[in-house]
Design an enzyme around this catalytic site. Structure first.
Site, mmCIF file in Angstrom:
data_model
loop_
_atom_site.group_PDB
_atom_site.id
_atom_site.type_symbol
_atom_site.label_atom_id
_atom_site.label_comp_id
_atom_site.label_asym_id
_atom_site.label_seq_id
_atom_site.Cartn_x
_atom_site.Cartn_y
_atom_site.Cartn_z
ATOM 1 N N THR A 122 0.845 -1.198 0.000
ATOM 2 C CA THR A 122 0.000 0.000 0.000
ATOM 3 C C THR A 122 0.876 1.241 0.000
ATOM 4 O O THR A 122 1.697 1.431 0.906
ATOM 5 C CB THR A 122 -0.915 -0.004 1.238
ATOM 6 O OG1 THR A 122 -1.675 -1.209 1.202
ATOM 7 C CG2 THR A 122 -1.863 1.188 1.216
ATOM 8 N N GLU A 150 -3.484 -4.896 -2.770
ATOM 9 C CA GLU A 150 -3.961 -6.124 -2.102
ATOM 10 C C GLU A 150 -5.110 -5.778 -1.150
ATOM 11 O O GLU A 150 -5.042 -4.787 -0.445
ATOM 12 C CB GLU A 150 -2.785 -6.726 -1.318
ATOM 13 C CG GLU A 150 -3.088 -8.051 -0.692
ATOM 14 C CD GLU A 150 -3.702 -9.015 -1.683
ATOM 15 O OE1 GLU A 150 -3.017 -9.419 -2.620
ATOM 16 O OE2 GLU A 150 -4.895 -9.353 -1.529
ATOM 17 N N CYS A 260 -3.284 -1.770 9.134
ATOM 18 C CA CYS A 260 -3.732 -1.210 7.849
ATOM 19 C C CYS A 260 -4.661 -0.019 8.001
ATOM 20 O O CYS A 260 -4.408 1.039 7.432
ATOM 21 C CB CYS A 260 -4.401 -2.304 7.027
ATOM 22 S SG CYS A 260 -3.320 -3.701 6.824
#
Ligand code: UGA
Length: 430
Positions: A122, A150, A260
């Protein structure tokens, strides 16, 4: 660049890299994995899996002959045209993404018109464009570049790889590598979103930011439910049955964790700020989440008064079940806040205790639920591991010295706890 099932290279053997490698090996590709961490590569060469992810060990074992592990790039470059970049992009002190591992890959790839970098890590929107500039400056402008973000979730990553909601491919006009990546994913029959590189990068950040927003939104609704006597579980169900909203990511709790969401929401907010736009909504999403992690302390105080000297058992440390990942875990904030209030915290997690001790060495961890609940004034469930949902609560009640159970994930049945003589409090549940 044609033909499905062509060999691929995977650079970086963390969660994303290993799942990508094992997934493509299972689909039939020879996969050349590279990592600078010699210990990790040694483990993988011996058939040991350095992370906890359900099903990953089996998938790697099943495909051992197609998976190759090395600390140098040469073999991957020799055998594979597509080099999937799966290195870490952790936040820096300023909250921006640290792209040094990505830049190390760019520096290491040879000049070649045959190869393409396929970015899985990312990265901020605009990274593809700036990497393209760096490659040109280094005389490697012929290398192709694809953004293929992803979307896997830890704990269900193998299933997410095999059954993606969509595959996003961001490509430069006229580049052949996008077709080659699309072919690799073809047999999964997922909807394909083919777009430019910047849009692909933005899709990843926007998806994570929207999911985090959904969670902070339902957490605020839960907090209002507590004031008004409504039940957030029924509210979430009633709201989520609207097709336009959808039922998922509407579980109220002690806040989202993990690397994340925490990282990507901040990264998107900063990306906007750096280009002169104040993304107000994301500021609120982050603040609501931070406060949500701390609300449990106020609930404990309401029932127990001053927490100094109180024994609090924490069930679950990982940021969610089925992982040993402690990054951004709500349990860390909660344990630190409770310690600051003078409470004695004992914690149990079936998998993540070792990782937890690395980030919080002073944390007192027990070996079983019954051990940590013994003599506890209150129990707080932080991670909804299946083991906790199947507990014999009468036995827990018999061990505790108090009666309070705070269910930080709304995962327990209040009727069962009530029958065991315990005082149940969830999040936004009457
Ligand atoms: C998240 C995204 O869901 C993935 O699509 C994405 O690929 C990944 O980040 C990434 O960027 O790599 P992950 O962090 O593994 O995946 O975990 P999630 O299942 O999304 O859960 C994140 C946190 O939200 C957990 O702490 C979970 O307990 C919490 N959560 C989730 C809630 O509090 N309520 C919900 O309704 C759902």
């Amino acid at each position: 660049m044609t033909a499905a099932r062509q060999p691929i290279g995977v650079i970086g053997t963390g969660y994303v890299g290993l799942v990508t490698a094992a997934g493509f090996a299972q689909l039939g590709s020879e996969v050349y994995c590279v990592d600078i961490d010699a210990d990790k590569i040694g483990q993988l060469q011996r058939g040991e899996v350095p992370i906890y992810e359900p099903g990953l060990g089996e998938l790697i074992a099943d495909n051992r002959e197609r998976l190759h592990f090395s600390t140098v790039l040469d073999e991957a470059v020799e055998h594979a045209r597509l080099l999937f970049v799966c290195v870490g992009t952790p936040p820096t002190h300023s909250g921006d993404a640290d792209l040094s591992a990505v830049h190390a890959v760019v520096d290491a790839v040879p000049s070649s018109a045959e190869h393409a970098l396929v970015m899985k890590s990312t990265v901020p929107c605009g990274t593809g464009r700036s990497l393209r500039r760096v490659l040109s400056e280094q005389g490697k402008g012929a290398i192709d570049y694809v953004s293929c973000p992803e979307f896997l979730k830890e704990g269900s990553a193998i299933n997410d790889f095999m059954h993606p909601d969509r595959v996003v491919i961001g490509e430069e006009e006229g580049s052949p590598a996008g077709d080659a990546v699309a072919e690799l994913y073809e047999s999964l029959e997922a909807p394909l979103v083919r777009t430019d590189v910047a849009s692909a990068e933005m899709i990843k950040l926007a998806a994570n930011a929207f999911l985090a927003t959904k969670i902070s939104f339902i957490n605020e609704i839960a907090n209002v439910c507590e004031e008004t006597g409504a039940n957030v579980l029924d509210v979430a169900r009633g709201v989520g049955l609207d097709d336009r909203i959808g039922p998922r990511f509407l579980q109220a709790g002690v806040g989202y964790g993990g690397s994340c969401f925490t990282k990507d929401v901040s990264a998107l907010k900063l990306l906007a700020a750096n280009s002169g736009y104040h993304f107000q909504l994301l500021g609120a999403v982050i603040e609501v989440n931070e406060l949500q992690k701390r609300r449990v302390v106020a609930k404990l105080q309401r029932h127990l008064g001053n927490l100094a000297g109180k024994r609090i058992a924490v069930l679950g440390l990982a940021f969610k079940p089925n992982t040993d990942d402690m990054r951004g875990a709500s349990s860390l904030v909660l344990a630190a806040r409770l310690a600051a209030e003078g409470a004695h915290v004992r914690a149990y997690d079936p998998v993540a205790a070792g990782e937890a001790k690395k980030v919080m060495p002073q944390l007192d961890c027990g070996d079983s639920v019954l051990e940590v609940v013994s003599e506890a004034d209150a129990v707080v469930l932080v991670t909804e591991w299946p083991e906790f949902l199947a507990l014999d609560w009468s036995e827990v009640a018999a061990r505790m010295s108090g009666k309070l159970v705070i269910d930080g994930r709304n995962a327990l049945d209040p009727v069962v706890l009530d029958a065991a003589g315990l005082t149940y409090e969830g999040i936004g549940r009457p």
